[in-house]
Design an enzyme around this catalytic site. Structure first.
Site, PDB file in Angstrom:
ATOM      1  CG  ASN A 202      26.260  17.814  32.289  1.00  0.00           C
ATOM      2  OD1 ASN A 202      26.048  17.882  31.083  1.00  0.00           O
ATOM      3  ND2 ASN A 202      25.369  18.209  33.182  1.00  0.00           N
TER       4      ASN A 202
ATOM      5  CG  HIS B  11      22.889  21.220  34.458  1.00  0.00           C
ATOM      6  ND1 HIS B  11      21.686  21.285  35.117  1.00  0.00           N
ATOM      7  CD2 HIS B  11      22.787  20.167  33.595  1.00  0.00           C
ATOM      8  CE1 HIS B  11      20.891  20.315  34.679  1.00  0.00           C
ATOM      9  NE2 HIS B  11      21.532  19.638  33.755  1.00  0.00           N
TER      10      HIS B  11
ATOM     11  CG  HIS C 256      24.023  23.420  26.351  1.00  0.00           C
ATOM     12  ND1 HIS C 256      24.986  22.429  26.397  1.00  0.00           N
ATOM     13  CD2 HIS C 256      23.173  23.167  27.381  1.00  0.00           C
ATOM     14  CE1 HIS C 256      24.736  21.619  27.410  1.00  0.00           C
ATOM     15  NE2 HIS C 256      23.638  22.050  28.024  1.00  0.00           N
TER      16      HIS C 256
ATOM     17  CG  HIS D  52      24.822  14.127  27.557  1.00  0.00           C
ATOM     18  ND1 HIS D  52      25.044  13.749  28.874  1.00  0.00           N
ATOM     19  CD2 HIS D  52      24.876  15.493  27.575  1.00  0.00           C
ATOM     20  CE1 HIS D  52      25.215  14.806  29.634  1.00  0.00           C
ATOM     21  NE2 HIS D  52      25.117  15.889  28.868  1.00  0.00           N
TER      22      HIS D  52
END
Length: 266
Positions: free
Chosen positions: A42, A71, A153, A180
């Site tokens: 990120n 991502h 993850h 997070h």
């Protein structure tokens, strides 16, 4: 002499990357850290994805390995970088046709560290089982490394915990990323593996997982598509540190890390 490993949580946007650059190297020196792995998926300015320049900045800040997540393929300019540099990882349970590598073995002062990156399957799109994928990697690389770490993850805490217990005693340090939010469950499992469900993030503390709070609230209260921007303000750097015995890989100590913010405990 012992071996210290630091895992740093998801770097969020330009503020998170800037805070990492200001703090990571000094922390490494002060705490005599031998190996650092940073989740950087990120780190792009918008908070999603990673560019080659972002990756270079994370390495320059002191990371030995960069892990990622769901991502990682948002920016096509990272594809060749993933192929060319073994120390930046994409989830190993993506298709072999995808750019990049799912694990690497880094030589740190004569110590070989196997670092694996894998994606969860609950609420996320992965191509194969993280259990089967990591099991195959461990079998393939048996005898080729001294210590092992794995970034799972994943969204579901249950999946992360099941994964950790499945590989308890087979991987030295397993840490979760993606949510997070740093969890308060850093511990050593019965088989000797150090584990934490999620190491948290590196980014703006006054936010909703790095995003401007008002934008996230609007999304939840209206259900309407909403622009997400990385928040402003003071940042935190979250992670976990594990100290291992070089002779037998036994976990000697574990420590939650939080630098900056309203409750610093580093």
């Amino acid at each position: 002499m012992n071996f210290r490993i630091l895992a740093v949580g998801d770097v969020v946007g330009k503020p998170g990357l800037s805070f990492l650059r200001k703090n990571l190297s000094a922390f490494r020196i002060e705490n005599k850290v031998d190996f650092i792995v940073v989740n950087g998926e990120n780190a792009a300015e918008t908070g999603k994805g990673l560019s080659p320049d972002d990756a270079d900045a994370i390495f320059a800040a002191g990371a030995d390995v960069i892990t990622t997540g769901n991502h990682i393929f948002r920016r096509s300019n990272i594809y060749n970088y993933l192929d060319d540099k073994s120390a930046i990882l994409r989830p190993a349970n993506y298709s072999g046709e995808c750019p990049g590598h799912g694990y690497s073995i880094e030589n740190i002062g004569g110590v070989r560290v196997l670092c694996i990156n894998v994606l969860g399957t609950v609420f996320l799109e992965s191509h194969s089982s993280p259990f089967e994928t990591v099991g195959a990697i461990l079998k393939r690389e048996e005898g080729c490394y001294d210590f092992s770490v794995c970034d799972i993850h994943a969204e579901a805490t249950s999946e992360k915990n099941a994964f950790a217990y499945f590989f308890d005693g087979k991987i030295d340090f397993i840490f979760g990323t993606h949510t997070h939010i740093q969890t308060n469950d850093l511990r050593v499992l019965p088989g000797g593996t150090a584990f934490i469900t999620d190491i948290g993030m590196t980014g703006p503390e006054d936010s909703v997982i790095g995003v401007k709070a008002a934008q996230s609230i609007k999304r939840f209260t209206t259900g309407m598509p909403t622009r997400y921007d990385v928040a402003d303000g003071d940042c935190i750097l979250c992670g976990a540190m594990v100290e291992l015995d070089r002779t037998n890989s036994k976990v000697l100590s574990t420590k939650l890390i939080k630098i900056g913010g309203s409750c610093e405990n580093s």
